[in-house]
Design a protein around this motif. Structure first.
Motif, PDB file in Angstrom:
ATOM      1  N   LYS A  90       7.132  -7.610  -6.595  1.00 20.26           N
ATOM      2  CA  LYS A  90       7.842  -6.621  -5.791  1.00 20.26           C
ATOM      3  C   LYS A  90       8.222  -5.394  -6.605  1.00 20.26           C
ATOM      4  O   LYS A  90       8.872  -4.480  -6.078  1.00 20.26           O
ATOM      5  N   ASN A  91       7.871  -5.384  -7.906  1.00 18.32           N
ATOM      6  CA  ASN A  91       8.269  -4.275  -8.792  1.00 18.32           C
ATOM      7  C   ASN A  91       9.761  -4.003  -8.693  1.00 18.32           C
ATOM      8  O   ASN A  91      10.203  -2.848  -8.588  1.00 18.32           O
ATOM      9  N   THR A  92      10.513  -5.087  -8.699  1.00 13.10           N
ATOM     10  CA  THR A  92      11.948  -4.990  -8.499  1.00 13.10           C
ATOM     11  C   THR A  92      12.681  -5.676  -9.644  1.00 13.10           C
ATOM     12  O   THR A  92      12.262  -6.743 -10.104  1.00 13.10           O
TER      13      THR A  92
ATOM     14  N   ALA B 193      10.944  -0.244  -7.808  1.00 13.16           N
ATOM     15  CA  ALA B 193      10.167   0.834  -8.410  1.00 13.16           C
ATOM     16  C   ALA B 193       8.893   1.077  -7.622  1.00 13.16           C
ATOM     17  O   ALA B 193       8.279   0.143  -7.108  1.00 13.16           O
ATOM     18  N   SER B 194       8.506   2.330  -7.534  1.00 15.56           N
ATOM     19  CA  SER B 194       7.249   2.697  -6.881  1.00 15.56           C
ATOM     20  C   SER B 194       6.669   3.920  -7.577  1.00 15.56           C
ATOM     21  O   SER B 194       7.341   4.578  -8.369  1.00 15.56           O
ATOM     22  N   GLY B 195       5.411   4.209  -7.286  1.00 18.86           N
ATOM     23  CA  GLY B 195       4.765   5.360  -7.906  1.00 18.86           C
ATOM     24  C   GLY B 195       3.848   4.930  -9.028  1.00 18.86           C
ATOM     25  O   GLY B 195       3.184   3.904  -8.950  1.00 18.86           O
TER      26      GLY B 195
ATOM     27  N   VAL C 109       7.667   8.059 -11.293  1.00 16.51           N
ATOM     28  CA  VAL C 109       8.178   6.756 -10.875  1.00 16.51           C
ATOM     29  C   VAL C 109       9.433   6.985 -10.051  1.00 16.51           C
ATOM     30  O   VAL C 109      10.311   7.747 -10.454  1.00 16.51           O
ATOM     31  N   GLN C 110       9.498   6.352  -8.907  1.00 20.65           N
ATOM     32  CA  GLN C 110      10.689   6.434  -8.076  1.00 20.65           C
ATOM     33  C   GLN C 110      11.426   5.106  -8.138  1.00 20.65           C
ATOM     34  O   GLN C 110      10.811   4.036  -8.069  1.00 20.65           O
ATOM     35  N   LEU C 111      12.733   5.192  -8.275  1.00 22.43           N
ATOM     36  CA  LEU C 111      13.585   4.010  -8.368  1.00 22.43           C
ATOM     37  C   LEU C 111      14.653   4.094  -7.291  1.00 22.43           C
ATOM     38  O   LEU C 111      15.353   5.104  -7.185  1.00 22.43           O
ATOM     39  N   VAL C 112      14.782   3.027  -6.521  1.00 23.65           N
ATOM     40  CA  VAL C 112      15.775   2.980  -5.450  1.00 23.65           C
ATOM     41  C   VAL C 112      16.682   1.782  -5.680  1.00 23.65           C
ATOM     42  O   VAL C 112      16.226   0.640  -5.666  1.00 23.65           O
TER      43      VAL C 112
END
Length: 116
Positions: A75-77, A24-26, A2-5
């Motif tokens: 948006k997985n945000t 979040a992505s992945g 999981v990538q978090l920005v």
């Protein structure tokens, strides 16, 4: 993975507001919670707020009534609206994501400084 920005940190005067965002992505299909932790110089990292997939939230006592965590599932945000900021809120804020059977993932951190 999981990538978090994270984004949204900065310098603000006491009493001011900031809004942090974390996308979040992945491999997020098994993500059950997202949250924010913070670490001030010389102190341990502490939980600030967390939001679970069902919508329930928890906050550390020192931010209750001032901070609000929310999420946009499309948006997985996850967001952290911080109002009435105090100098003691100064810290590096880290986004976290809890994933079933994988544990917690962390963002790179964003600095929040509350100072006049």
């Amino acid at each position: 993975q999981v990538q978090l920005v994270e984004s949204g940190g900065g310098l603000v005067q006491p009493g001011g507001s900031l809004k942090l965002s974390c996308a979040a992505s992945g491999s997020i299909s098994s993500m059950y919670a997202m949250g924010w932790h913070r670490q001030a110089p010389g102190k341990q990292r502490e939980l600030v707020a967390r939001i679970f997939s069902g919508g329930s939230t928890i906050y550390t006592d020192s931010v209750k009534g001032r901070f609000t965590i929310s999420s946009d599932n499309a948006k997985n945000t996850v967001y952290l609206q911080m109002n009435s900021l105090k100098p003691e809120d100064t810290a590096v804020y880290y986004c976290s994501a809890g994933v079933l059977e994988k544990g917690d993932y962390w963002g790179q951190g964003t600095q929040v400084t509350v100072s006049s």
